[in-house]
Write a protein that holds these residues in place. Structure first.
Motif, PDB file in Angstrom:
ATOM      1  N   CYS A 870       0.838  -1.203   0.000  1.00 11.57           N
ATOM      2  CA  CYS A 870       0.000   0.000   0.000  1.00 11.57           C
ATOM      3  C   CYS A 870       0.876   1.257   0.000  1.00 11.57           C
ATOM      4  O   CYS A 870       0.627   2.217  -0.734  1.00 11.57           O
ATOM      5  CB  CYS A 870      -0.881  -0.047   1.242  1.00 11.57           C
ATOM      6  SG  CYS A 870      -2.356   0.958   1.135  1.00 11.57           S
ATOM      7  N   ARG A 874       1.461   4.308  -2.660  1.00  8.35           N
ATOM      8  CA  ARG A 874       1.466   5.749  -2.347  1.00  8.35           C
ATOM      9  C   ARG A 874       2.706   6.426  -2.941  1.00  8.35           C
ATOM     10  O   ARG A 874       2.638   7.556  -3.447  1.00  8.35           O
ATOM     11  CB  ARG A 874       1.434   5.917  -0.823  1.00  8.35           C
ATOM     12  CG  ARG A 874       1.226   7.362  -0.410  1.00  8.35           C
ATOM     13  CD  ARG A 874       1.080   7.516   1.081  1.00  8.35           C
ATOM     14  NE  ARG A 874       1.565   8.829   1.484  1.00  8.35           N
ATOM     15  CZ  ARG A 874       2.316   9.068   2.552  1.00  8.35           C
ATOM     16  NH1 ARG A 874       2.686   8.092   3.330  1.00  8.35           N
ATOM     17  NH2 ARG A 874       2.709  10.282   2.856  1.00  8.35           N
ATOM     18  N   TYR A 909      -1.698  -1.686  -5.250  1.00  5.51           N
ATOM     19  CA  TYR A 909      -2.883  -1.807  -4.384  1.00  5.51           C
ATOM     20  C   TYR A 909      -3.606  -3.128  -4.636  1.00  5.51           C
ATOM     21  O   TYR A 909      -4.075  -3.782  -3.694  1.00  5.51           O
ATOM     22  CB  TYR A 909      -3.833  -0.626  -4.606  1.00  5.51           C
ATOM     23  CG  TYR A 909      -3.313   0.684  -4.050  1.00  5.51           C
ATOM     24  CD1 TYR A 909      -2.863   0.767  -2.739  1.00  5.51           C
ATOM     25  CD2 TYR A 909      -3.288   1.839  -4.830  1.00  5.51           C
ATOM     26  CE1 TYR A 909      -2.392   1.961  -2.222  1.00  5.51           C
ATOM     27  CE2 TYR A 909      -2.815   3.041  -4.332  1.00  5.51           C
ATOM     28  CZ  TYR A 909      -2.362   3.102  -3.021  1.00  5.51           C
ATOM     29  OH  TYR A 909      -1.885   4.278  -2.511  1.00  5.51           O
ATOM     30  N   GLU A 932      -7.652   3.501  -0.637  1.00 10.30           N
ATOM     31  CA  GLU A 932      -6.520   4.054  -1.404  1.00 10.30           C
ATOM     32  C   GLU A 932      -6.667   3.742  -2.894  1.00 10.30           C
ATOM     33  O   GLU A 932      -6.371   4.583  -3.751  1.00 10.30           O
ATOM     34  CB  GLU A 932      -5.180   3.489  -0.884  1.00 10.30           C
ATOM     35  CG  GLU A 932      -4.823   3.884   0.540  1.00 10.30           C
ATOM     36  CD  GLU A 932      -4.589   5.383   0.701  1.00 10.30           C
ATOM     37  OE1 GLU A 932      -4.214   6.049  -0.282  1.00 10.30           O
ATOM     38  OE2 GLU A 932      -4.811   5.896   1.816  1.00 10.30           O
ATOM     39  N   THR A 935      -9.270   5.940  -4.302  1.00  7.46           N
ATOM     40  CA  THR A 935      -8.727   7.306  -4.430  1.00  7.46           C
ATOM     41  C   THR A 935      -7.853   7.435  -5.673  1.00  7.46           C
ATOM     42  O   THR A 935      -7.903   8.442  -6.398  1.00  7.46           O
ATOM     43  CB  THR A 935      -7.898   7.653  -3.169  1.00  7.46           C
ATOM     44  OG1 THR A 935      -8.710   7.465  -2.013  1.00  7.46           O
ATOM     45  CG2 THR A 935      -7.390   9.084  -3.210  1.00  7.46           C
TER      46      THR A 935
END
Length: 1203
Positions: A870, A874, A909, A932, A935
């Motif tokens: 994860c 990012r 992800y 996430e 998003t």
């Protein structure tokens, strides 16, 4: 001497134990059941007596030869004083020709039967001393005995004052006692010579016993006096040297080296050692009584009596007790007149108390025994002290003195010759209790008391090995890793006394009942005596001295209220042990001088010289080289200790114990969040371990595991220091503080090594990156150690913990670099391209995440692996954002690089979701990854929508990609599950529907042609507007968004109306639009609520606005939306009025339409008037609109709407 000892606490009685040279004597040897022992019934009163031979050097019993009458005992027999095969090696001892009992005879027995001392046995002594004590009320002769306490056991030895004072004139050993004796007890003391009669009686007894041996045997020459004196000492030396001591508590060489040890005869030289239970008193007794057998007598004792002298009470008690102790059922008496044998007489043991002129009560003897034992146990309370029980000739008063206290008043407190044997015995008993694996921890209090008293007795300069070993054992008593609740329940007595019995509890108030224990102004008392028996007659009174003092069964173990206190106690013992070892190493002059009171300077290096994390790589390589050399067993000591010497072995054990104690202290400080203190302690633990590595010739896997644990904890501390940088000054102060004890231990460590092996791991850095790198290296080193040997498979739990921590620290470092890259990105100007520094940080961050993921995957930790995946996602998004700044903002388009990195983020992800498998494994992580991912898709779609790459792609293609991305974002956006994130998910979903509706609305406006496609877009726009409206209505803090969606829906309706030709169709669309307007009332109610709250807030001065309250209303935006709403409502109402009026003229009037027209006119009129009032406030305008919308709803303004 072919000694036979029995391992058990009690030998099986009767014939079962007679094998292998053991002489066990009982009334009915083989017939007697083992469980019963022997109980002798005497004169109708039963006195319980049981004797079990623990050891015997006597050969099997031989029958005695009955001498003919008129045999002259004054003439020596042919075999007199010569050894015989029948007598065995004990020979002369059995026949009573050995020297008298030595002053330390009880110690010899105690050393041989160490299991019995301190717990099971009440008294250890020579049988002669036992008899002398039990005859006190009947005898006028003097009594002088040394008494020592070891646990609950009393050791009794004869203290021959006359002989000692003869020695003191030559050696000066007992001068202080001689002065005390002359001053207080016998001012006209002079040595009393033994009479000729005494020597005559002794000689004919010896000749009689030799005559009584059945058969002559081969005559052997009698050894000379010189040889006789040599043999005990040589036996003794080999006995003590060869004593087997369990490692690491080996027999200290200083015990055997002690010059007084051989002369004191600390050797068990009794023919028999018997465990004698008399009533409830358990005694370990040494006896040399000759026992004969054969014929119809299984066991008899042989006595010679002068026919002219009748047997008195003292002789009767003597014979009776001897037979009881040795379990002999019969006594054979040979009577003589002037050495000429007259006759023989056989008497059963139980008949002895009833002999003529020798009547005595066995019950009284039992009472005397119980009273004397109670008296001694109540007053001889201090372990290690030498007590003196004394009764002068002809006196009725018995006094007890504490010679140790009297000796301490002299110049040399080590003048007491009993000091060394007592200390050794205390040490041996403690060793024995420690080595019992099944020993209950509640006995640790006893062991501690034994060892403390042992150390107290010894001179540090003379006996460093025993002191070092005792201190090490003291440190071993404290379990460093045990939970707190166990330690308090171990001891029922919450006392913390250094001695086994506190003096305060011994003092009793004076009263008639305890008179014998207290001193008074009676002239017979003296203030130096510990206790006095005023009259020997009192000893015959049943239970006179019973239960006045309750003797505690075990000594209290100190209750440590916390881990730090327990570790500090351990370290204090370790330090004393180290001092003893260091003081015994001769090469002091070769060592660099260091003052233990001066703190050792802590070295701080500039980060730039160390090269930060890069410098660590070199230090790690050196460390791993060293670890490899440890496997080969390299040895390097600066102090010159010889490997294998007691100093070397003991120092290794003590250093290892100190490292464990510092580790536990560090762990405790860590749990208290005292990270500076924790780092100081782990530094000391690692310095101790470094010294251990330098001294160790063969590294144990257990010790390597300790090192791995120390480094793991060090990594934890460095990580916590990195995360608590705000409190750095306090941590630094705690880190630099050192106690005197720690300095002295460090001083001892520096004698052996530089202690710099782990300096790289324990420095307190001020740089965050450096701290994180050190933490990572600690975990890597801990992992490397586990790889060296088979530790990984032997300690799977620790291995998993190390890998978890490695994964975690790599995540921390990855996040650190990622945040640095994000900070650089925010600082640079929008138009600038990506810098090399940013790219380097991305690479470092990505590398850390990758390694961390590998760590977690190798231990099947799917949850943490998912979290790192994860974070990698990012990082990819940050990379994507970095590429969005290039070019002019007005000409900006969604670049291919952005798309590439966003797609990579999506991949990570999705990998995270695959790693987790299902939501059940870890719902919170699963929801976080989904959010996430949603998003990422949403950001991609938004950027493509807002900055459409029209130069590269067709409009239709872009719209398709945006639609797909938005729908995927919706897929991973969970609006139904109740959680803290639910409102965010609802807002996101509403925004997605709004954006899609706007996009389809825009397409509809701009498209020409293809009617099928236009219809599809119209349906989709309507659907998404409807869903967006519903979702926004669920939210309490998004009134503006709801208002905007509804206004767009009205605009969409107006757009549709423009393309309609029939009035009916237009009226229907208008009604639908007005219905949408009516349903915006909810948004206005939310706005009004917030306006009211804003208005009331300044009034309540006491309560400032809460930090977590919803963001304040954007008045500018509300005003703008309000104006648009008013104009659109005005427009719709006007169009509605026009259409309704025109249809009314053409067709007949419908009641509903009349009402509708009337309502619309009224609302329109009020709206126009309100719009004309420019001074109306925002809240007034909102209130009016709510009122108008209410009117429309009641009047059926939207009744014709079909939605």
């Amino acid at each position: 001497m072919a000694d036979c000892k029995e391992a058990g606490a009690e030998a099986p009685p009767a014939g079962a134990a007679a094998r292998g040279g053991l002489s066990l004597l009982s009334q009915g040897e083989s017939e007697e059941p083992p469980a019963q022992g022997s109980a002798l019934f005497l004169g109708g009163n039963e006195v319980k007596s049981r004797a079990v031979v623990k050891y015997s050097s006597a050969p099997p019993r031989t029958a005695f030869a009955r001498l003919e009458e008129k045999t002259d005992l004054k003439l020596p027999p042919a075999n007199w004083l010569r050894e015989s095969a029948k007598l065995g090696p004990a020979g002369t001892t059995i026949l009573g020709n050995s020297r008298k009992s030595k002053p330390f005879s009880s110690f010899g027995m105690a050393y041989d039967f160490i299991d019995s001392v301190g717990n099971d046995v009440d008294v250890v002594s020579d049988s002669e001393n036992i008899k002398k004590l039990l005859k006190i009320p009947y005898s006028k002769s003097h009594v002088s005995m040394a008494v020592h306490r070891i646990g609950r056991t009393l050791l009794l030895d004869e203290l021959d004052i006359q002989e000692l004072f003869m020695r003191s004139s030559q050696t000066g050993d007992w001068t202080w006692l001689k002065e005390f004796y002359q001053r207080l007890i016998d001012q006209k003391w002079q040595r009393k010579k033994k009479s000729k009669e005494h020597w005559y009686q002794k000689a004919i007894l010896s000749k009689f016993l030799y005559y009584s041996i059945n058969g002559d045997g081969a005559a052997q020459p009698v050894p000379s006096a010189a040889e006789q004196q040599e043999s005990p000492s040589s036996d003794q030396a080999s006995d003590s040297d060869g004593a087997s001591w369990p490692a690491p508590f080996e027999m200290p060489s200083s015990v055997s080296e002690d010059p007084s040890a051989s002369s004191q005869g600390l050797k068990n030289d009794f023919v028999r050692n018997i465990l004698w239970t008399f009533e409830d008193i358990h005694m370990l007794v040494g006896s040399n009584m000759p026992i004969f057998g054969g014929g119809r007598y299984p066991a008899v004792s042989l006595r010679l009596r002068d026919n002219n002298k009748p047997i008195n009470v003292l002789t009767g008690i003597d014979y009776w007790l001897d037979n009881l102790i040795c379990n002999v059922p019969e006594l054979v008496m040979c009577f003589h007149v002037n050495g000429i044998v007259q006759k023989y007489e056989m008497i059963k043991t139980e008949e002895i108390p009833n002999l003529e002129n020798s009547n005595f009560s066995t019950k009284v003897i039992k009472d005397i025994a119980q009273n004397i034992l109670s008296f001694l146990k109540s007053n001889c309370t201090k372990e290690g002290h030498t007590y003196w029980l004394f009764k002068a000739s002809g006196s009725d008063i018995v006094k007890l003195y504490d010679l140790t206290t009297l000796c301490e008043e002299t110049e040399d407190k080590y003048q007491n010759p009993f000091t060394m044997p007592v200390a050794i015995l205390l040490y041996k008993v403690a060793c024995n209790m420690m080595m019992k694996k099944n020993q209950n921890k509640k006995h640790y209090g006893t062991v501690r008391t034994l060892l403390l008293n042992c150390v107290k007795l010894l001179d540090k300069s003379r006996h460093p090995q025993i002191i070092a070993s005792a201190n090490y054992m003291l440190s071993e008593l404290f379990q460093l890793d045990e939970p707190k609740k166990e330690e308090s329940s171990e001891s029922p007595l919450n006392e913390n006394s250094d001695e086994s019995y506190s003096e305060e509890e011994e003092e009793m108030p004076d009263s008639d009942e305890n008179g014998p224990y207290s001193t008074s102004s009676d002239p017979s008392d003296d203030n130096k005596a510990v206790a006095i028996i005023k009259s020997v007659g009192e000893l015959s009174v049943p239970e006179k001295y019973k239960s006045i003092h309750q003797i505690r069964p075990s000594c209290a173990f100190p209750v440590c209220h916390d881990t730090e206190e327990r570790c500090r106690l351990v370290l204090s013992y370790v330090l004393e042990g180290l001092k003893s070892v260091d003081s015994s190493i001769k090469k002091e002059s070769d060592l660099p001088a260091a003052d233990p009171n001066t703190p050792i300077p802590l070295k701080y290096e500039d980060e730039s010289t160390r090269g930060g994390p890069e410098g660590l790589e070199k230090q790690m390589a050196l460390f791993l080289d060293k670890m490899g050399s440890l496997q080969k067993g390299n040895y390097s000591s600066q102090s010159g200790m010889i490997p294998g010497s007691w100093q070397h072995k003991m120092k290794l054990q003590l250093i290892l114990k100190s490292s464990k104690a510092y580790y536990v202290l560090s762990d405790a400080a860590m749990s208290l969040q005292k990270y500076g203190r924790a780092l100081r302690y782990i530094k000391l633990a690692l310095q101790s371990h470094d010294t251990y590595c330098c001294l160790c010739t063969n590294m144990l896997s257990e010790v390597l595991l300790f090192l791995s644990q120390y480094l793991t904890l060090c990594g934890d501390i460095q990580l916590m220091l990195a995360q608590n940088a705000s409190n750095r000054a306090a941590h630094l102060e705690e880190f630099n503080y050192q106690t005197k004890e720690d300095q002295e231990i460090l001083h001892s460590l520096h004698r052996e090594s530089s202690c710099q092996g782990f300096a790289w791991a324990t420095d307190l850095s001020t740089d965050l990156e450096s701290q994180l790198s050190v933490s990572c290296k600690c975990y890597e080193a801990a992992n490397e150690i586990l790889q060296f040997s088979d530790l990984k498979s032997q300690n799977p739990e620790h291995y998993v913990q190390v890998l978890k921590r490695m994964g975690n620290i790599r995540n921390e470092i990855g996040v650190f670099y990622m945040n640095q890259a994000a900070a650089l990105q925010s600082e640079r100007l929008v138009s600038k391209t990506v810098s090399t520094a940013e790219q380097q940080l991305w690479k470092k961050s990505f590398s850390c995440f990758e390694k961390g993921i590998h760590n977690f995957e190798s231990i099947d930790d799917a949850t943490n692996a998912a979290l790192l995946l994860c974070n990698t996602g990012r990082l990819m998004r940050i990379c994507a954002q970095a590429h969005c700044g290039a070019g002019d903002e007005f000409k900006r388009e969604f670049s291919p690089e952005e798309g590439l990195y966003y797609n990579k983020a999506v991949d990570y992800y999705l990998k995270a979701l695959r790693s987790l498998g299902t939501r059940d494994i870890h719902p919170a992580v699963w929801d976080s990854v989904n959010w996430e991912l949603s998003t990422t898709y949403f950001t991609m779609a938004t950027l493509q929508q807002d900055y459409a790459p029209l130069s590269r792609k067709a409009q239709e293609q872009i719209e398709k990609e945006v639609s797909e991305a938005m729908m995927k974002s919706l897929k991973y956006c969970d609006v139904d599950s109740v959680s803290a994130r639910q409102p965010l998910c609802q807002y996101r979903a509403a925004t997605i529907h709004h954006r899609l509706a706007s996009m389809y609305h825009s397409c509809l406006r701009n498209q020409v042609g293809d009617e099928q496609l236009r219809k599809q877009h119209r349906v989709l726009a309507d659907l998404h507007y409807s869903k967006a409206g519903k979702l926004f209505q669920l939210l309490k803090d998004a009134p503006c968004e709801l208002l905007r969606v509804q206004l767009e829906r009205v605009a969409f309706a107006e757009f549709q109306m423009a393309s309609q030709n029939s009035n009916v169709g237009k009226l229907k669309t208008l009604s639908g639009a007005l219905d949408i307007m009516v349903r915006t009332k909810h948004a206005f109610q939310l706005i009004r609520k917030e306006l009211v709250e804003e208005f009331e807030q300044p009034k309540s001065e006491e309560t400032p606005p809460a930090a977590d309250s919803s963001p304040s209303l954007n008045r500018e935006e509300v005003t703008k939306l309000l104006s648009i709403f008013e104009s659109r409502l005005s427009f719709l109402l006007l169009q509605s009025i026009k259409l309704l009026s025109s249809t009314k003229k053409k067709t007949s009037s419908i009641l509903d339409e009349d009402v509708l027209l009337k309502t619309n006119k009224q609302v329109y009129s009020q709206l126009l008037r309100a719009s004309a009032n420019k001074n109306a406030s925002l809240s007034e305008r909102v209130d009016l609109l709510i009122h108008l919308l209410d009117q429309l709803a009641r009047g059926g303004g939207g009744s014709a709407a079909v939605q």
